[in-house]
Scaffold this motif. Structure first.
Motif, PDB file in Angstrom:
ATOM      1  N   ALA A  74      -2.235 -67.424  -1.854  1.00 49.71           N
ATOM      2  CA  ALA A  74      -2.838 -68.118  -2.991  1.00 49.71           C
ATOM      3  C   ALA A  74      -4.285 -67.697  -3.190  1.00 49.71           C
ATOM      4  O   ALA A  74      -4.722 -67.446  -4.315  1.00 49.71           O
ATOM      5  CB  ALA A  74      -2.746 -69.623  -2.786  1.00 49.71           C
ATOM      6  N   LEU A  75      -5.056 -67.622  -2.087  1.00 50.85           N
ATOM      7  CA  LEU A  75      -6.461 -67.213  -2.218  1.00 50.85           C
ATOM      8  C   LEU A  75      -6.581 -65.764  -2.656  1.00 50.85           C
ATOM      9  O   LEU A  75      -7.475 -65.413  -3.428  1.00 50.85           O
ATOM     10  CB  LEU A  75      -7.192 -67.435  -0.898  1.00 50.85           C
ATOM     11  N   PHE A  76      -5.694 -64.894  -2.182  1.00 54.31           N
ATOM     12  CA  PHE A  76      -5.693 -63.515  -2.653  1.00 54.31           C
ATOM     13  C   PHE A  76      -5.464 -63.485  -4.169  1.00 54.31           C
ATOM     14  O   PHE A  76      -6.059 -62.696  -4.890  1.00 54.31           O
ATOM     15  CB  PHE A  76      -4.601 -62.707  -1.952  1.00 54.31           C
ATOM     16  N   GLY A  77      -4.564 -64.364  -4.639  1.00 53.61           N
ATOM     17  CA  GLY A  77      -4.321 -64.426  -6.082  1.00 53.61           C
ATOM     18  C   GLY A  77      -5.543 -64.869  -6.853  1.00 53.61           C
ATOM     19  O   GLY A  77      -5.853 -64.318  -7.914  1.00 53.61           O
ATOM     20  N   VAL A  78      -6.265 -65.853  -6.317  1.00 50.47           N
ATOM     21  CA  VAL A  78      -7.484 -66.326  -6.971  1.00 50.47           C
ATOM     22  C   VAL A  78      -8.547 -65.233  -6.997  1.00 50.47           C
ATOM     23  O   VAL A  78      -9.198 -64.981  -8.023  1.00 50.47           O
ATOM     24  CB  VAL A  78      -8.028 -67.580  -6.254  1.00 50.47           C
ATOM     25  N   VAL A  79      -8.731 -64.572  -5.857  1.00 52.68           N
ATOM     26  CA  VAL A  79      -9.726 -63.502  -5.783  1.00 52.68           C
ATOM     27  C   VAL A  79      -9.385 -62.381  -6.750  1.00 52.68           C
ATOM     28  O   VAL A  79     -10.249 -61.856  -7.459  1.00 52.68           O
ATOM     29  CB  VAL A  79      -9.825 -62.967  -4.336  1.00 52.68           C
ATOM     30  N   ALA A  80      -8.098 -62.005  -6.785  1.00 51.44           N
ATOM     31  CA  ALA A  80      -7.686 -60.947  -7.704  1.00 51.44           C
ATOM     32  C   ALA A  80      -7.878 -61.373  -9.159  1.00 51.44           C
ATOM     33  O   ALA A  80      -8.321 -60.580  -9.995  1.00 51.44           O
ATOM     34  CB  ALA A  80      -6.229 -60.576  -7.451  1.00 51.44           C
ATOM     35  N   ALA A  81      -7.535 -62.638  -9.454  1.00 53.30           N
ATOM     36  CA  ALA A  81      -7.629 -63.114 -10.835  1.00 53.30           C
ATOM     37  C   ALA A  81      -9.069 -63.124 -11.335  1.00 53.30           C
ATOM     38  O   ALA A  81      -9.360 -62.667 -12.441  1.00 53.30           O
ATOM     39  CB  ALA A  81      -7.029 -64.515 -10.939  1.00 53.30           C
ATOM     40  N   THR A  82      -9.986 -63.633 -10.519  1.00 58.15           N
ATOM     41  CA  THR A  82     -11.381 -63.715 -10.961  1.00 58.15           C
ATOM     42  C   THR A  82     -12.104 -62.381 -10.821  1.00 58.15           C
ATOM     43  O   THR A  82     -12.946 -62.035 -11.652  1.00 58.15           O
ATOM     44  CB  THR A  82     -12.131 -64.785 -10.154  1.00 58.15           C
ATOM     45  N   GLY A  83     -11.750 -61.632  -9.789  1.00 58.36           N
ATOM     46  CA  GLY A  83     -12.418 -60.358  -9.574  1.00 58.36           C
ATOM     47  C   GLY A  83     -12.072 -59.302 -10.591  1.00 58.36           C
ATOM     48  O   GLY A  83     -12.820 -58.333 -10.773  1.00 58.36           O
TER      49      GLY A  83
END
Length: 454
Positions: free
Chosen positions: A380-389
Motif C-alpha cells: 500500500a505504501l509503495f502504491g502511495v509513493v508511486a502515485a504521488t511521486g
C-alpha cells in the motif's frame, strides 16, 4: 534446490524477523528475469508516443500544446490507479495483478489502430496509464516476496534497470519500425509483446515465500495449515503516521524530481533532439539509448554499492537517503545548464546527466520506504509513493507544450521548460537529502507501536 538464508538481526520496523522462510534461488531469479522483462515492456509502451511524436504531429496536424495534452493524458489515472492497486495488493496476489495489467497494456494499443485521431490517442494513453500506474511499485512488491531484506539491493537495481533497458532497447527498435513501416506498426508490436508476457507470467509468476500480506490474509503458515506467528506479530501503524515521516516524504520528493525529468524525456526529448538539435531519427534514438545505457550502469552500480555500505555500518540516511537526493540534485544542475551549450559535446554530456542520473533515485526510494514501513503495509505504501511521486507526468508534458506554443521560438520555449524542471529537481533533491532518516524514523515509529495497536 532450496536454501535457508540467515537474516541479520534488525531493529528497523518493517523488516523480516529472524529466521525467514526458505526460498528457491532458481525460482527467485527466474521471477526477477520476468519482472525485468515486465519493466522493459512497460517503458517501451511509455516511450512509443514520444518516439513517434514527429510523424504523428505531422500526420494529424497537431500543435505542441495538443501533443503535450495527449502525452500528459497518460498520467490522468496513473497516480490514482497506483494508489488503489497498492491498497488492493494486500488482498490480491501479485501474480494476478501483473497478469491483468499487461493484458490491459495490450488492449490500450488498439484504439489508435482503429481510428488515428486525437480522441483515440487520448483514450489509449489514459487506459495505458491506468494499467501502468501500479507497474513499478507492484512489480517491486512482487520481487520483494522472493528475497529477504538484506538481499534486495541487486534485485531492486535490476528491476529498475529494466526501465533503462526498456528505453535502451526500444528506442532503436521502435524508431526502425516507425521510420520503415509507419508509426502504427510500433503499436501492433507492443500489443503482441504485452499479451505474450502476460501468458508466460501466469505460468511462472507465483508469489514468493517472503509474503507477509499472504500470512496476514490467511493467518496460517504456507502448506502446513498452522497459525503463522508472523501474521499475529506483524506491527501495523496508521497510514497517516507512516506518510508523515520524514523518510517517506523525502522518498516521495526524490521520486517526484526524478519523475519530472523522466516524463520530459519520454514526451519531449526525441522531438527536441530532432527539431532543435537537428538529429536524424536513428541518431536521436541512439542518443536516447545512450542515456538509458548510462542510467542502467548507474543502477547496476549504485544500488548494490548501497548494500555494501550498509554491511559496513554506514547508516541508511547516508548510504541510500543522501544518494537518492544527491542524484536528483546532480540531474537538476545539468538540466539548468545544457540548454545554453548549443548542442556541443559538453551539451550532450549534460543532457545525459540531466535525463539519466535521476533514475538512481527510483530503487533507492523504495528501499528507504521499506525500512520504515511494516512489511504487511508495504504494498500500500509503495502504491502511495508511486502515485504521488509520479504526479509530474500529469503536468510536465502538457506544460512544456504550452510553453513552446506561447514562446517566440520553439527553442526559447524548450529552454523555459527545462529551467522550470531544474528548479523542481533542485528543490526536491535538497528536501530528500535533509529529511530521509530511516533509522531515526523506524525507531520513532517502533517506540509508538503500543499506541498504534490500541
Amino acid at each position: 534446490m532450496a536454501s535457508q538464508p540467515s537474516a541479520p538481526p534488525t531493529g528497523l520496523l518493517g523488516e523480516e524477523p529472524a529466521g525467514p522462510p526458505p526460498y528457491g534461488r532458481v525460482r527467485a531469479w527466474l521471477v526477477t528475469a520476468m519482472i525485468v522483462t515486465f519493466m522493459v515492456v512497460n517503458f517501451a509502451d511509455k516511450a512509443v508516443l514520444g518516439l513517434a511524436a514527429v510523424p504523428i504531429m505531422e500526420e494529424l496536424h497537431l500543435s505542441h500544446g495538443t501533443y503535450g495534452l495527449i502525452s500528459s493524458s497518460f498520467f490522468l489515472l496513473f497516480s490514482l490507479s497506483g494508489l488503489v492497486v497498492g491498497f488492493a495488493s494486500s488482498r490480491v496476489t501479485s501474480r494476478t495483478l501483473l497478469f491483468v495489467m499487461t493484458l490491459v497494456w495490450a488492449l490500450a494499443q488498439l484504439p489508435v489502430l482503429v481510428v488515428a485521431a486525437v480522441p483515440t490517442l487520448i483514450a489509449g494513453r489514459v487506459l495505458l496509464g491506468a494499467a501502468e500506474g501500479p507497474a513499478a511499485s507492484m512489480s517491486m512488491h512482487a520481487l520483494y516476496k522472493w528475497f529477504p531484506p538484506h538481499r534486495r539491493g541487486l534485485p531492486s537495481a535490476l528491476q529498475i534497470g529494466g526501465a533503462a533497458l526498456g528505453t535502451l532497447v526500444s528506442a532503436p527498435v521502435l524508431t526502425w519500425l516507425i521510420t520503415d513501416h509507419g508509426w502504427r506498426s510500433a503499436y501492433v508490436a507492443l500489443a503482441a509483446v504485452s499479451a505474450g508476457w502476460a501468458l508466460l507470467w501466469w505460468h511462472i509468476g507465483h508469489d514468493g515465500p517472503f509474503d507477509d500480506t499472504r500470512a496476514a490474509r490467511t493467518g496460517r503458515t504456507e502448506n502446513r495449515g498452522r497459525p503463522d506467528p508472523r501474521a499475529a506479530a506483524a506491527p501495523r501503524v496508521p497510514y497517516r503516521r507512516l506518510l508523515l515521516t520524514g523518510t517517506v516524504l523525502g522518498s516521495i520528493a526524490s521520486a517526484f524530481g526524478a519523475s519530472w525529468a523522466l516524463s520530459l524525456s519520454q514526451a519531449w526529448l526525441p522531438s527536441y533532439l530532432r527539431t532543435e538539435l537537428g538529429m536524424r531519427p536513428q541518431a536521436a534514438a541512439s542518443t536516447i539509448s545512450a542515456i538509458a545505457g548510462f542510467s542502467l550502469v548507474l543502477l547496476l552500480t549504485v544500488s548494490p554499492l548501497m548494500d555494501v555500505l550498509k554491511s559496513r555500518g554506514v547508516s541508511s540516511r547516508w548510504s541510500s537517503g543522501a544518494a537518492q537526493g544527491g542524484a536528483v540534485l546532480v540531474a537538476g544542475c545539468a538540466m539548468a545548464a545544457f540548454p545554453f551549450t548549443d548542442g556541443t559535446v559538453l551539451g550532450h554530456l549534460l543532457i545525459g546527466l540531466a535525463f539519466g542520473t535521476g533514475a538512481v533515485a527510483v530503487p533507492l526510494h523504495y528501499m528507504t520506504v521499506a525500512e520504515v514501513v511494516p512489511a504487511a503495509q508495504r504494498g500500500a505504501l509503495f502504491g502511495v509513493v508511486a502515485a504521488t511521486g509520479t504526479l509530474p507526468g500529469l503536468v510536465a508534458p502538457s506544460l512544456t507544450g504550452r510553453l513552446i506554443d506561447a514562446a517566440d521560438t520553439a527553442a526559447s520555449g524548450y529552454t523555459t521548460a527545462f529551467l522550470i524542471s531544474a528548479l523542481v529537481m533542485l528543490l526536491t533533491g535538497l528536501f530528500a537529502v535533509a529529511s530521509i532518516r530511516p533509522e531515526h524514523d523506524a525507531g520513532r515509529l517502533a517506540a509508538r507501536l503500543p499506541e498504534a495497536r490500541s
